[in-house]
Design a protein around this motif. Sequence first.
Motif, PDB file in Angstrom:
ATOM      1  N   VAL A  58       0.793  -1.310   0.096  1.00 51.25           N
ATOM      2  CA  VAL A  58      -0.124  -0.151  -0.031  1.00 51.25           C
ATOM      3  C   VAL A  58       0.953   1.482   0.035  1.00 51.25           C
ATOM      4  O   VAL A  58       0.719   2.275  -0.710  1.00 51.25           O
ATOM      5  N   GLU A 187      -8.467  -9.516   0.277  1.00 52.72           N
ATOM      6  CA  GLU A 187      -6.958  -8.850   0.776  1.00 52.72           C
ATOM      7  C   GLU A 187      -6.857  -7.578  -0.168  1.00 52.72           C
ATOM      8  O   GLU A 187      -6.464  -6.572   0.281  1.00 52.72           O
ATOM      9  N   MET A 188      -7.151  -8.030  -1.488  1.00 52.51           N
ATOM     10  CA  MET A 188      -6.497  -6.876  -2.485  1.00 52.51           C
ATOM     11  C   MET A 188      -7.478  -5.754  -2.124  1.00 52.51           C
ATOM     12  O   MET A 188      -7.206  -4.471  -2.216  1.00 52.51           O
ATOM     13  N   ASP A 191      -6.571  -3.882   0.841  1.00 51.35           N
ATOM     14  CA  ASP A 191      -5.256  -2.795   0.472  1.00 51.35           C
ATOM     15  C   ASP A 191      -5.643  -1.456  -0.339  1.00 51.35           C
ATOM     16  O   ASP A 191      -5.211  -0.800  -0.207  1.00 51.35           O
ATOM     17  N   SER A 229      -0.524  -5.287  -4.309  1.00 48.23           N
ATOM     18  CA  SER A 229      -1.008  -6.134  -2.934  1.00 48.23           C
ATOM     19  C   SER A 229      -1.006  -7.709  -3.543  1.00 48.23           C
ATOM     20  O   SER A 229      -0.632  -8.717  -2.553  1.00 48.23           O
ATOM     21  N   SER A 233       1.432 -10.528  -1.737  1.00 47.71           N
ATOM     22  CA  SER A 233       0.935 -11.728  -1.095  1.00 47.71           C
ATOM     23  C   SER A 233       1.298 -12.998  -1.686  1.00 47.71           C
ATOM     24  O   SER A 233       1.402 -14.034  -1.112  1.00 47.71           O
TER      25      SER A 233
END
Length: 237
Positions: A58, A187-188, A191, A229, A233
């Motif tokens: 980020v 998660e993406m 972020d 992101s 990951s």
Amino acid sequence: MIGPYINGAALLTGSVIGAILGPRLSHNFKAHMPMTFGCAALGLGVAMIVKVQLLAPVVLALVLGSVFGELVELERAIQKLASRSKKVIEKFTTPAEGISQDEFLDKFVALAVLFCVSGTGIYGAMSEGMSGDPTLLIVKSILDFFTAIIFASSLGLTVGVLVLPQFVVQSVLFFSASLVMPLITPEMLADFSACGGMIMLATGLRISGIKQFPVVNMLPALILAMPLSWLWSTYLP
């Protein structure tokens, strides 16, 4: 597609009402109310930032996006467009009084970010595109209606010009949602929200007159946030 039309109508209506009421409102009212909306933007930014899953990508997106924005001078382009729009509109309306050109441009740029690329607008358009539910954009429309009234009271009818980029952004997100959303992990998305929150935090500080962050130059970070992101990951767990 309902939400983008409602949001655009709310912004345009609020701008017209604000421009009409402007001469009747006290100087203190027009000076103090924007700080309230700046505070709201700060709170929204914090709420978005706390969703972060991977802070490193980020921050990297924010830095790289801002570097690109500075190199191509995105904010200067927006300021030029705002200045031209103001001149055209003031040929047909009464010019806004008691505000300098620099102050006008500073607030207009911050409003462009607030109206067009806020988290609520982005998620609302994507959500409606996926589910057909315009609720989030209707909520944003209520907020934008009153925000437009307050700022148009000092900046004039030029605030209404922002309905054009707002509608374009939301329409693109609406029609691309069904294609993009299946590729996005929670998660993406979190972020992406955090990156948008940092920009919204800077927008709130700018609207409140605390610090003049180059918020438009930071916007390319939103394009980089989700890819970085995913890469982080996937390859740097």
